[in-house]
Write a protein that holds these residues in place. Structure first.
Motif, PDB file in Angstrom:
ATOM      1  N   UNK A  86     -29.706  40.280  26.656  1.00 15.50           N
ATOM      2  CA  UNK A  86     -29.391  42.331  26.347  1.00 15.50           C
ATOM      3  C   UNK A  86     -28.177  42.544  26.909  1.00 15.50           C
ATOM      4  N   UNK A  87     -27.320  41.134  27.322  1.00 13.93           N
ATOM      5  CA  UNK A  87     -25.560  41.271  27.175  1.00 13.93           C
ATOM      6  C   UNK A  87     -24.367  42.557  26.451  1.00 13.93           C
ATOM      7  N   UNK A  88     -24.018  42.921  26.555  1.00 14.89           N
ATOM      8  CA  UNK A  88     -23.515  44.433  26.177  1.00 14.89           C
ATOM      9  C   UNK A  88     -22.191  43.885  26.342  1.00 14.89           C
ATOM     10  N   UNK A  89     -21.922  43.011  25.476  1.00 15.35           N
ATOM     11  CA  UNK A  89     -20.500  42.513  24.628  1.00 15.35           C
ATOM     12  C   UNK A  89     -19.112  43.230  25.082  1.00 15.35           C
ATOM     13  N   UNK A  90     -18.080  42.943  26.038  1.00 16.36           N
ATOM     14  CA  UNK A  90     -17.383  43.790  26.665  1.00 16.36           C
ATOM     15  C   UNK A  90     -16.583  43.368  26.003  1.00 16.36           C
ATOM     16  N   UNK A  91     -15.450  43.322  25.085  1.00 17.71           N
ATOM     17  CA  UNK A  91     -14.267  42.747  24.580  1.00 17.71           C
ATOM     18  C   UNK A  91     -14.862  42.054  23.347  1.00 17.71           C
ATOM     19  N   UNK A  92     -13.535  42.013  22.713  1.00 17.29           N
ATOM     20  CA  UNK A  92     -13.534  41.262  20.995  1.00 17.29           C
ATOM     21  C   UNK A  92     -13.565  40.107  21.492  1.00 17.29           C
ATOM     22  N   UNK A  93     -14.660  39.663  20.750  1.00 17.74           N
ATOM     23  CA  UNK A  93     -14.288  37.693  20.788  1.00 17.74           C
ATOM     24  C   UNK A  93     -13.422  37.009  20.096  1.00 17.74           C
ATOM     25  N   UNK A  94     -12.692  36.462  19.913  1.00 16.74           N
ATOM     26  CA  UNK A  94     -11.598  35.168  18.792  1.00 16.74           C
ATOM     27  C   UNK A  94     -11.881  34.353  18.811  1.00 16.74           C
ATOM     28  N   UNK A  95     -11.654  32.883  18.124  1.00 16.59           N
ATOM     29  CA  UNK A  95     -11.782  32.121  18.183  1.00 16.59           C
ATOM     30  C   UNK A  95     -11.441  31.545  17.553  1.00 16.59           C
ATOM     31  N   UNK A  96     -10.533  30.024  17.412  1.00 14.39           N
ATOM     32  CA  UNK A  96      -9.532  29.466  17.118  1.00 14.39           C
ATOM     33  C   UNK A  96      -9.757  28.115  17.093  1.00 14.39           C
ATOM     34  N   UNK A  97      -9.668  26.698  16.063  1.00 12.89           N
ATOM     35  CA  UNK A  97     -10.039  25.748  16.361  1.00 12.89           C
ATOM     36  C   UNK A  97      -8.944  24.951  15.154  1.00 12.89           C
ATOM     37  N   UNK A  98      -8.781  23.851  15.468  1.00 11.25           N
ATOM     38  CA  UNK A  98      -7.574  23.592  14.931  1.00 11.25           C
ATOM     39  C   UNK A  98      -7.098  22.154  15.090  1.00 11.25           C
ATOM     40  N   UNK A  99      -7.799  21.193  14.052  1.00 10.90           N
ATOM     41  CA  UNK A  99      -7.779  19.941  14.423  1.00 10.90           C
ATOM     42  C   UNK A  99      -7.472  18.907  13.291  1.00 10.90           C
ATOM     43  N   UNK A 100      -6.477  18.399  14.284  1.00 14.12           N
ATOM     44  CA  UNK A 100      -6.038  16.569  12.563  1.00 14.12           C
ATOM     45  C   UNK A 100      -6.937  16.023  12.383  1.00 14.12           C
ATOM     46  N   UNK A 101      -7.908  15.843  11.259  1.00 13.43           N
ATOM     47  CA  UNK A 101      -8.970  14.528  11.031  1.00 13.43           C
ATOM     48  C   UNK A 101      -8.111  14.170  11.853  1.00 13.43           C
ATOM     49  N   UNK A 102      -8.792  12.490  11.750  1.00 14.29           N
ATOM     50  CA  UNK A 102      -8.859  11.047  11.959  1.00 14.29           C
ATOM     51  C   UNK A 102      -7.917  10.759  10.529  1.00 14.29           C
ATOM     52  N   UNK A 103      -7.514   9.914  10.252  1.00 17.63           N
ATOM     53  CA  UNK A 103      -6.945   9.063   9.103  1.00 17.63           C
ATOM     54  C   UNK A 103      -7.899   8.330   9.012  1.00 17.63           C
ATOM     55  N   UNK A 104      -8.274   8.585   7.259  1.00 15.80           N
ATOM     56  CA  UNK A 104      -8.999   7.081   6.510  1.00 15.80           C
ATOM     57  C   UNK A 104      -8.426   5.568   7.090  1.00 15.80           C
ATOM     58  N   UNK A 105      -9.266   4.972   6.910  1.00 16.11           N
ATOM     59  CA  UNK A 105      -9.291   3.311   6.913  1.00 16.11           C
ATOM     60  C   UNK A 105      -7.951   2.929   5.556  1.00 16.11           C
ATOM     61  N   UNK A 106      -8.246   3.202   4.591  1.00 10.71           N
ATOM     62  CA  UNK A 106      -6.953   2.799   3.552  1.00 10.71           C
ATOM     63  C   UNK A 106      -5.766   4.309   3.670  1.00 10.71           C
ATOM     64  N   UNK A 107      -5.387   5.000   4.624  1.00  7.92           N
ATOM     65  CA  UNK A 107      -4.518   5.947   4.912  1.00  7.92           C
ATOM     66  C   UNK A 107      -3.249   5.611   5.539  1.00  7.92           C
ATOM     67  N   UNK A 108      -1.901   5.495   4.597  1.00  4.81           N
ATOM     68  CA  UNK A 108      -0.775   4.411   5.481  1.00  4.81           C
ATOM     69  C   UNK A 108      -0.337   5.285   6.743  1.00  4.81           C
ATOM     70  N   UNK A 109       0.257   4.141   8.158  1.00  2.00           N
ATOM     71  CA  UNK A 109       0.749   4.838   9.310  1.00  2.00           C
ATOM     72  C   UNK A 109       1.032   5.983   9.176  1.00  2.00           C
ATOM     73  N   UNK A 110       1.288   6.374  10.025  1.00  2.79           N
ATOM     74  CA  UNK A 110       1.832   7.924  10.280  1.00  2.79           C
ATOM     75  C   UNK A 110       3.385   7.278  10.849  1.00  2.79           C
ATOM     76  N   UNK A 111       4.699   7.720  10.848  1.00  2.00           N
ATOM     77  CA  UNK A 111       5.558   7.456  11.257  1.00  2.00           C
ATOM     78  C   UNK A 111       5.422   7.977  12.616  1.00  2.00           C
ATOM     79  N   UNK A 112       6.858   6.689  13.582  1.00  4.87           N
ATOM     80  CA  UNK A 112       6.140   7.006  14.282  1.00  4.87           C
ATOM     81  C   UNK A 112       7.806   7.791  15.398  1.00  4.87           C
ATOM     82  N   UNK A 113       7.733   8.142  16.602  1.00  6.75           N
ATOM     83  CA  UNK A 113       8.318   9.087  17.473  1.00  6.75           C
ATOM     84  C   UNK A 113       7.707  11.110  17.422  1.00  6.75           C
TER      85      UNK A 113
END
Length: 367
Positions: free
Chosen positions: A337-364
């Motif tokens: 019975x909850x009446x939503x009080x405000x807009x709800x906005x969610x955003x997920x931003x994920x850097x995916x794990x590298x595949x084993x065949x992927x070259x390593x990313x530059x250091x730094x």
């Protein structure tokens, strides 16, 4: 009714006028010629030539009165005349009150209809400015969720493409409701879209938008906004925050906060916005959110709170799973019975794990 009665023009009678209390107590026809009260209404009636006033009372409350001038025959009003006038007023008062209620209900219905029309326009404006699709960011997974409250708020998010393949992720919330919030949201969105490609730096973008909004936004309205400049190839982000809820990042070392200082947009002129950087490693995932989540209330008026949001940020097998989990936890917290009080906005931003065949990313690069 005695022949030759002349009705005088009505007078305004406020509830705090002494005549109102006198008539309510009298509950019958009153000869006002010798009545001495410090009453603006009484003076107006006498100036209009009224000699007899009959209060109209319904359910113990005055709803009006009948004012009568001298009889044409120049005879006085008799006791029988006054009894007849009082009886007529008692019969007429309920019918008049019903008419008043009908008019009030019609006016309220029209007011609600106008409000509904404004809310529909506001919802349309709001949805028009939300992204139609998610950006294609190689090596990244993006998930979003947006649910407006019953009363339209001013949440927004966007992915603004920039030179060099970078993108500026923005999420914001207008501190108001209804059509004004939707219009300010649309204006803020347009200003961000115009400033980002020219200024690039999130702090400079927020500073420019703040100056433009301050001159054109009503004093009681302001905007919280987070701007995050993402280089998806390196995982480097530069971010600035104008008073928006702090994002959380799940890392291998635990949940981190992306904190940067800055006042909400449109609140004060001449504001500067702190910029900070963070490097996403493969597997790191950010949760950006609006206060529709953190400030939702449970049955005992306890807030969902940032501590619950931070704990959720470290969970979930994927970005979409995380957003679904946030909504499930919120529903369990607020209860049925909850009446939503405000807009709800969610955003997920994920850097995916590298595949084993992927070259390593530059250091730094700093975290």
């Amino acid at each position: 009714m005695p022949d030759g009665v002349v009705a005088a023009p009505p007078a305004e009678l406020s509830p705090d006028d002494p005549l109102a209390g006198y008539l309510l107590e009298a509950a019958g026809a009153v000869d006002i010629r010798h009545l001495d009260l410090n009453s603006p209404a009484l003076k107006a009636l006498k100036d209009a030539g009224v000699v007899v006033v009959v209060p109209m009372i319904s359910a113990g409350s005055p709803i009006g009165m009948i004012g009568l001038g001298p009889r044409k025959s120049e005879r006085e009003y008799t006791i029988d005349d006054r009894h007849l006038l009082t009886a007529l007023a008692r019969y007429a008062a309920p019918a008049i009150r019903v008419g008043q209620l009908v008019r009030e209900q019609k006016a309220e219905a029209l007011r609600r209809e106008r409000i509904d029309q404004q809310l529909n326009v506001a919802r349309l404006v709001q949805r028009q400015f939300l992204p139609k699709s998610l950006p294609d960011l190689p090596g990244w997974q993006v998930a979003t969720f947006y649910r407006p409250a019953l009363r339209v708020g001013g949440d927004f998010y966007d992915f603004i493409p920039l030179p060099g393949g970078r993108v500026m992720v923005v999420i914001g919330d207008v501190a108001d409701k209804g059509l004004p919030a939707a219009l300010v949201m649309a204006s803020t969105h347009a200003l961000l879209r115009a400033a980002a490609p020219r200024l690039i730096c999130p702090g400079a973008v927020l500073g420019k938008v703040n100056e433009l909004l301050y001159g054109d936004t009503p004093a009681h309205i302001f905007v919280t906004c987070l701007a995050l400049l993402l280089d998806h190839a390196s995982g480097q982000v530069t971010f600035a925050n104008a008073g928006h809820d702090v994002p959380y990042v799940r890392t291998a070392d635990g949940v981190a906060e992306l904190r940067a200082k800055g006042m909400p947009l449109g609140l004060m002129p001449g504001m500067s916005y702190e910029e900070k950087t963070f490097r996403f490693r493969p597997g790191d995932r950010a949760l950006l959110h609006s206060d529709g989540l953190s400030e939702a209330h449970g049955p005992g008026r306890e807030m969902f709170g940032f501590h619950r949001v931070a704990a959720l940020a470290g969970r979930g097998a994927s970005g979409q799973d995380l957003l679904d989990m946030c909504l499930r936890e919120l529903a369990a917290f607020t209860g049925p019975g909850y009446e939503q009080e405000d807009d709800i906005t969610l955003l997920s931003l994920e850097r995916m794990p590298r595949e084993p065949t992927d070259p390593p990313s530059p250091a730094g690069g700093a975290r």
